[in-house]
Design an enzyme around this catalytic site. Structure first.
Site, PDB file in Angstrom:
ATOM      1  CB  CYS A   1      12.856  34.028  50.629  1.00  0.00           C
ATOM      2  SG  CYS A   1      12.251  34.682  52.218  1.00  0.00           S
TER       3      CYS A   1
ATOM      4  CB  CYS B   1      14.543  36.044  55.814  1.00  0.00           C
ATOM      5  SG  CYS B   1      13.014  35.098  55.904  1.00  0.00           S
TER       6      CYS B   1
ATOM      7  CB  CYS C   1      11.147  31.327  53.317  1.00  0.00           C
ATOM      8  SG  CYS C   1      10.812  32.137  54.890  1.00  0.00           S
TER       9      CYS C   1
END
Lengths: 118, 193
Positions: free
Chosen positions: B96, B99, B101
């Protein structure tokens, strides 16, 4: 020229087995639980929280690019600090509590006698 | 106590005092993610797919639904899990970049290295080098596909079934499937001889 390498020995080491502890400090698990509980209660939306988390992390990434220069040490990265900042921002924006109330409570807790946690 | 710990404690106190959430609800979330959800869920999905061709087909067609068949569902709406299968010529790896995820229902919460700036930046740019540093040397002829997670889509890698495992039960197979293999930074393990 050496590339920066993933930290394969220290605290960010890729574990080779399942069952890693996911939180490094109790406050991180409380901040996570609070976030998900607020989502479940409908007080905040997960998509709004995620957008704020991306903003927080994006600011760090922009200020601390992963540089390929030899010897460049990665900047210390505190993921859960970004999570907490995103949560604070969303909570105060939504009016669930004011920044003043939060600052007041933090100040009061900071003045408790040493060893008093609760 | 650190400043962060004070701030987290203050937030929890203020919001529980106002009745917006309860400590019990927070306790339940933490307990769920510390004890009930983790890579063992994903390992069961992978082992089922190795043993059951129909399940594998359903898993690749609609990962969210096939994973829910085993009882694993997510805490937030609007996300789907897409399962990407490794093969002799293709290796998949998940990141990700923005961030953190991650397919929570099948892997739990992500490890620290998955969230690190180094992994997020470098696995897209130089996946073969990053995988080698993490102990996974891939044949130069194997294509590496990097999947960037998003708000809508989380990815789970379906590793190749290790050789010599024809006689193993589904439970024994699941024990060979590590969290790292389902992110795509390791292979599924060989059975102990």
């Amino acid at each position: 020229m050496s590339q920066p390498t993933l930290d394969t020995e220290g605290h960010a080491a890729p574990p080779r087995r399942n069952g890693e502890i996911v939180f490094e400090a109790p406050w991180q698990s409380r901040a996570f639980g609070l976030t998900m509980s607020l989502c479940e209660a409908g007080a905040i939306a997960w998509s709004d929280f995620r957008a704020r988390l991306i903003d927080e992390i994006g600011r760090f990434d922009a200020a601390n690019p992963v540089l390929p220069e030899a010897g460049a040490e990665p900047a210390p990265y505190a993921y859960w600090d970004h999570w907490l900042a995103a949560l604070e921002g969303l909570i105060t924006e939504r009016g669930l509590c004011s920044a003043e109330d939060l600052a007041g409570r933090v100040g009061a807790y900071a003045e408790r006698p040493h060893g008093h946690d609760h | 106590m650190s400043d962060a710990a004070l701030r987290a404690e203050a937030l929890e106190a203020l919001l529980t005092e106002r009745g917006i959430v309860t400590r019990e609800a927070i306790d339940a979330v933490v307990s769920h993610y510390e004890q009930d959800v983790g890579p063992m869920n994903g390992a069961r999905v992978v082992a089922r797919a190795w043993c059951d061709a129909d399940y594998r087909a359903r898993l690749l067609a609609d990962g969210t639904a096939a994973i829910a068949e085993l009882g694993f569902t997510g805490p937030t709406e609007g996300e789907c899990i897409v399962v990407v299968p490794n093969g002799p010529r293709v290796h998949n790896v998940v990141v990700c970049t923005l961030c953190s995820c991650y397919p929570w229902p099948v892997l739990g919460l992500p490890p620290a290295w998955y969230k690190s700036p180094e992994y997020r930046a470098r696995v897209v740019r130089e996946p073969r080098d990053v995988l080698a540093e993490m102990g996974l040397e891939l044949d130069p002829n194997v294509e590496i596909r990097v999947w960037d997670s998003s708000a809508e889509v989380r990815y789970l890698v379906l590793p190749e079934r290790p050789p010599g495992t024809e006689a193993l039960s589904e439970d024994d197979l699941a024990a060979l499937v590590s969290r790292d293999a389902m992110i795509g930074v390791a292979r599924a393990g060989e059975p102990a001889s």
